[in-house]
Write a protein that holds these residues in place. Structure first.
Motif, PDB file in Angstrom:
ATOM      1  N   GLY A  84       0.810  -1.199   0.000  1.00 20.14           N
ATOM      2  CA  GLY A  84       0.000   0.000   0.000  1.00 20.14           C
ATOM      3  C   GLY A  84       0.846   1.251   0.000  1.00 20.14           C
ATOM      4  N   ARG A 134      -4.920   6.538   1.993  1.00 24.02           N
ATOM      5  CA  ARG A 134      -4.319   5.235   1.714  1.00 24.02           C
ATOM      6  C   ARG A 134      -4.893   4.603   0.446  1.00 24.02           C
ATOM      7  NH1 ARG A 134      -6.695   3.554   6.745  1.00 24.02           N
ATOM      8  NH2 ARG A 134      -7.204   1.669   5.621  1.00 24.02           N
ATOM      9  N   GLU A 143      -4.391   0.706  -1.151  1.00 21.86           N
ATOM     10  CA  GLU A 143      -3.792  -0.591  -0.843  1.00 21.86           C
ATOM     11  C   GLU A 143      -4.293  -1.661  -1.793  1.00 21.86           C
ATOM     12  OE1 GLU A 143      -5.192  -0.664   3.135  1.00 21.86           O
ATOM     13  OE2 GLU A 143      -3.455   0.439   3.907  1.00 21.86           O
TER      14      GLU A 143
END
Length: 87
Positions: free
Chosen positions: A46, A57, A59
């Motif tokens: 990620g 984020r 991922e």
């Protein structure tokens, strides 16, 4: 987690777990560990951008031992986009 460039960090992970739905009328999931062979495993990577309001984020995860009905690459893969820390 490791810094890649300025406010961009990267992460690698390996995860294992086990959870099933219970039969009705019980509503809570059930976990039962009979050995390490009964766990589901996944791995991935990620990226995190450390913004002023918290991490952003992106991922990618991949199931190492998926259910038998997962035959193709995208049946085994997951992409997640989120704001904030997971833990």
């Amino acid at each position: 987690r490791h810094r890649i460039y300025k406010k961009i960090h990267g992460a690698l992970f390996l995860d294992a777990g086990q959870l099933w739905n219970r039969t009705k009328p019980q509503t809570w999931p059930q976990a039962s560990l009979n050995g390490l062979g009964t766990l589901a495993y996944g791995t991935g990577f990620g990226f995190r951008y450390l913004s002023p309001v918290g991490p952003i984020r992106l991922e990618f995860g991949y199931k190492l031992n998926p259910p038998k009905e997962a035959t193709g690459f995208w049946d085994r893969a997951e992409i997640h986009f989120a704001f904030g820390e997971f833990f």
